[in-house]
Scaffold this active site. Structure first.
Site, mmCIF file in Angstrom:
data_model
loop_
_atom_site.group_PDB
_atom_site.id
_atom_site.type_symbol
_atom_site.label_atom_id
_atom_site.label_comp_id
_atom_site.label_asym_id
_atom_site.label_seq_id
_atom_site.Cartn_x
_atom_site.Cartn_y
_atom_site.Cartn_z
ATOM 1 N N ASN A 1 12.184 -0.634 -13.015
ATOM 2 C CA ASN A 1 11.749 -1.759 -13.851
ATOM 3 C C ASN A 1 10.598 -1.363 -14.771
ATOM 4 O OD1 ASN A 1 10.077 -1.545 -11.540
ATOM 5 N ND2 ASN A 1 9.491 -3.684 -11.638
ATOM 6 N N LYS B 1 19.176 0.057 -7.724
ATOM 7 C CA LYS B 1 18.260 -0.979 -7.247
ATOM 8 C C LYS B 1 18.642 -2.317 -7.854
ATOM 9 C CE LYS B 1 14.388 -3.301 -6.170
ATOM 10 N NZ LYS B 1 13.018 -2.939 -6.464
ATOM 11 N N HIS C 1 15.997 -5.734 -3.598
ATOM 12 C CA HIS C 1 14.861 -6.641 -3.473
ATOM 13 C C HIS C 1 15.496 -7.977 -3.133
ATOM 14 C CE1 HIS C 1 10.890 -8.451 -4.826
ATOM 15 N NE2 HIS C 1 11.671 -9.487 -4.582
ATOM 16 N N HIS D 1 11.511 -3.697 1.500
ATOM 17 C CA HIS D 1 10.369 -4.549 1.884
ATOM 18 C C HIS D 1 10.735 -5.838 2.631
ATOM 19 C CE1 HIS D 1 11.403 -6.461 -1.880
ATOM 20 N NE2 HIS D 1 10.691 -5.672 -2.654
ATOM 21 N N ASP E 1 5.466 0.365 -2.049
ATOM 22 C CA ASP E 1 5.706 -0.536 -3.193
ATOM 23 C C ASP E 1 4.544 -0.459 -4.179
ATOM 24 O OD1 ASP E 1 6.967 -2.285 -4.892
ATOM 25 O OD2 ASP E 1 7.152 -3.909 -3.422
ATOM 26 N N GLY F 1 1.901 -7.353 -7.374
ATOM 27 C CA GLY F 1 2.060 -5.923 -7.135
ATOM 28 C C GLY F 1 0.710 -5.286 -6.859
HETATM 29 O O1 DOR Z 1 4.921 -7.141 -6.082
HETATM 30 C C1 DOR Z 1 5.826 -6.557 -6.678
HETATM 31 N N1 DOR Z 1 5.564 -5.809 -7.773
HETATM 32 N N2 DOR Z 1 7.077 -6.700 -6.263
HETATM 33 C C2 DOR Z 1 8.122 -6.211 -6.956
HETATM 34 O O2 DOR Z 1 9.235 -6.397 -6.545
HETATM 35 C C3 DOR Z 1 7.905 -5.507 -8.228
HETATM 36 C C4 DOR Z 1 6.549 -4.973 -8.350
HETATM 37 C C5 DOR Z 1 6.181 -4.610 -9.756
HETATM 38 O O3 DOR Z 1 6.927 -3.859 -10.394
HETATM 39 O O4 DOR Z 1 5.137 -5.074 -10.234
HETATM 40 ZN ZN ZN Z 2 8.936 -2.627 -5.616
HETATM 41 ZN ZN ZN Z 3 10.786 -5.524 -4.785
#
Ligand code: DOR
Ligand code: ZN
Ligand code: ZN
Length: 400
Positions: A52, A105, A137, A191, A261, A280
Site C-alpha cells: 500500500n 495481500k 487484513h 495481525h 506491522d 499505524g
Molecule cells: O495500522 C495500520 N497501518 N494498519 C494497516 O493495516 C495499514 C498500516 C499503514 O499502512 O499505515
Molecule cells: Zn500492515
Molecule cells: Zn493490516
C-alpha cells in the site's frame, strides 16, 4: 572475519514478515534504505514489504520497478507483497508467480491507502484467482458501520478500539474462513487481534495460518491515555483479555508468525484528532529487542522465538534459501545478548518519522550482530559495509 560470540546466543536470521516501508511514496517518513537500516540495527536479516505504497504495488511494472530499486539500497533481504484490487483480480494468478513475491495481500478492512476489497463477490473471485497462500487484513467494518456511532465522547483515541471492535474482527475472519473452506485456497490471517478470532481459527488450522503482532503481545488499552494518537493502529490495541489470549495461542502453537506491522506516519498525522488520526505504529527496529524482553520475562523460549520469526515465516510464505524451504542456511544469523539491558529511545530510531511507541521501554536481551550471508552488517549499533540486501526467493513462484 573472526566474530567473537562468547556469552552470546546465535539465532537463525530473524524475519519481520509485515512491514510498510512507504517506498515509493513518502520519504519524509520512510524509504527502503532507512527502513532496512532500521531492520538490521534491530537484528533482522529480512523483511516482507507491504504494497500500500503511493502508487501501490498492484501490477507487474510497479513490482519490477520496486525489485530493481532494492539493489544497492536495501541493507537486509526483502520479500515483496502485491496488493489485490477490484480491478486486478484477473492478473493475480500471474502476479503471485512473479519472482520475489511473498504473497498477494488483500485489505478486506479499510486502512492506509485504498486497496480495499470488501464485498463478498470480489473476495470470492480473489480466492479463486490463484494457488499460493493468500494474506488478509481481516476486518469487516462495513456490515457494522451503519449502526455504529463514531464515538465522539470520552477518551478520543480509545474510541478507535470501540469502533473497530471484536465483532468487526470476528465477522471478517468468519467470512474469510467460509471462503477458504469453499474454495480450498490456503489463507494467512495477518495481525489477528482478538481472543474470539484465535478461538475460531483453531478449527481451521488445516487451511489457515496466522500472524500476531508484537504490539498485541505487548500493549493494552492503557496505552491510549499514555500515548494518544501514538497508540492508534489497525486492528487496534485492545484490553488485557486479548493480550493473554494471544500469548496462550503463541505458546500452544496456534500462531505461525510474529510481525511488527511497521507503519510509519508523520508526527503531524499521528497528532491529528480522532477519527482523523493516521493508524499505524513504527516497529521494525524494535520488534527483536521487545521479543527478547518477552523471552527474558519467561513468556516464551528462545527456540519458540526462532520458530515464530525464522522457520514460521519461511514455512508460511515458502521462503527459499539455496533451494531449501528455510532461512539461515547460508549464514543469515542474528546474534543476541540475553544479559544486555537497554532502554528504547526515540533518538535511536532511524526511520525519518523519528518516533516509537516504545520509547522508555527497558529491554533485557538485545541484538548485538546481524549477519547476512556471512557478512556482518550490524555490530553493536553500527551498520557496516554497503547495502547488500537482496530480493527474497519463494517456492511455488515458478522461478524461485
Ligand atoms: O495500522 C495500520 N497501518 N494498519 C494497516 O493495516 C495499514 C498500516 C499503514 O499502512 O499505515
Ligand atoms: Zn500492515
Ligand atoms: Zn493490516
Amino acid at each position: 572475519e573472526v566474530v567473537d560470540c562468547r556469552g552470546l546466543h546465535l539465532m537463525p536470521g530473524l524475519i519481520d514478515p509485515h512491514v510498510h516501508l512507504r517506498d515509493p511514496g513518502d520519504p519524509a517518513v520512510e524509504t527502503i534504505p532507512t527502513g532496512t537500516r532500521a531492520a538490521v540495527l534491530g537484528g533482522l536479516t529480512a523483511v516482507f514489504d507491504m504494497p500500500n505504497t503511493a502508487p501501490p504495488i498492484t501490477d507487474a511494472a510497479r513490482l519490477d520497478a520496486k525489485r530493481a530499486g532494492l539493489a544497492g539500497a536495501a541493507w537486509c533481504d526483502v520479500g515483496l507483497y502485491v496488493g489485490a484490487t477490484k480491478s486486478n483480480i484477473a492478473a493475480l494468478a500471474d502476479l503471485e508467480r512473479q519472482p520475489n513475491v511473498c504473497a498477494i495481500k488483500v485489505f478486506a478492512g479499510s486502512s492506509t491507502g485504498d486497496l480495499l476489497v470488501e464485498d463478498d463477490e470480489s473476495l470470492e473471485a480473489v480466492m479463486r484467482s490463484g494457488r499460493r497462500r493468500i494474506c488478509y487484513h481481516s476486518e469487516d467494518e462495513y456490515r457494522l458501520q451503519a449502526r455504529k456511532p463514531m464515538f465522539t465522547t470520552g477518551m478520543p483515541h480509545r474510541n478507535h478500539m470501540e469502533w473497530r471492535d471484536v465483532e468487526t474482527a470476528l465477522l471478517g475472519t468468519r467470512r474469510l474462513m467460509a471462503l477458504a473452506r469453499r474454495t480450498g485456497r490456503p489463507a494467512h490471517i495477518l495481525h489477528v487481534s482478538t481472543a474470539e478470532e484465535l478461538d475460531y481459527l483453531s478449527d481451521y488450522r488445516d487451511i489457515a495460518t496466522c500472524e500476531v503482532l508484537l504490539n498485541h503481545l505487548t500493549q493494552t488499552d492503557e496505552a491510549y491515555e499514555r500515548l494518544g494518537g501514538y497508540a492508534v493502529m489497525n486492528p487496534p490495541i485492545r484490553d488485557v483479555r486479548h493480550l493473554e489470549a494471544a500469548w496462550a495461542a503463541v505458546r500452544d502453537g496456534r500462531v505461525d508468525c510474529v510481525g511488527s506491522d511497521h507503519a510509519p506516519h508523520s508526527r503531524e498525522a499521528k497528532e491529528r484528532p480522532w477519527p482523523n488520526t493516521a493508524a499505524g505504529l513504527t516497529g521494525v527496529q524494535t520488534i527483536v529487542p521487545l521479543m527478547l524482553d518477552h523471552v527474558s520475562a519467561g513468556r516464551l523460549s528462545l527456540p519458540r522465538l526462532a520458530d515464530l520469526m525464522g522457520t514460521g515465516p519461511a514455512r508460511v510464505y515458502g521462503a527459499l534459501n539455496k533451494g531449501r524451504l528455510a532461512v539461515g542456511y547460508d549464514g543469515d544469523v542474528t546474534v543476541v545478548d540475553m544479559k544486555r539491558t537497554r532502554t528504547i529511545e526515540d533518538s535511536w530510531i532511524v526511520s525519518p518519522c523519528g518516533w516509537t511507541p516504545f520509547a522508555g521501554h527497558r529491554c533485557t536481551g538485545w541484538p548485538m550482530m546481524t549477519i547476512i550471508r556471512g557478512n556482518v552488517v550490524m555490530r553493536e549499533d553500527e551498520v557496516l559495509g554497503t547495502p547488500i540486501g537482496r530480493p527474497v526467493a519463494f517456492a511455488d513462484t515458478g522461478r524461485g
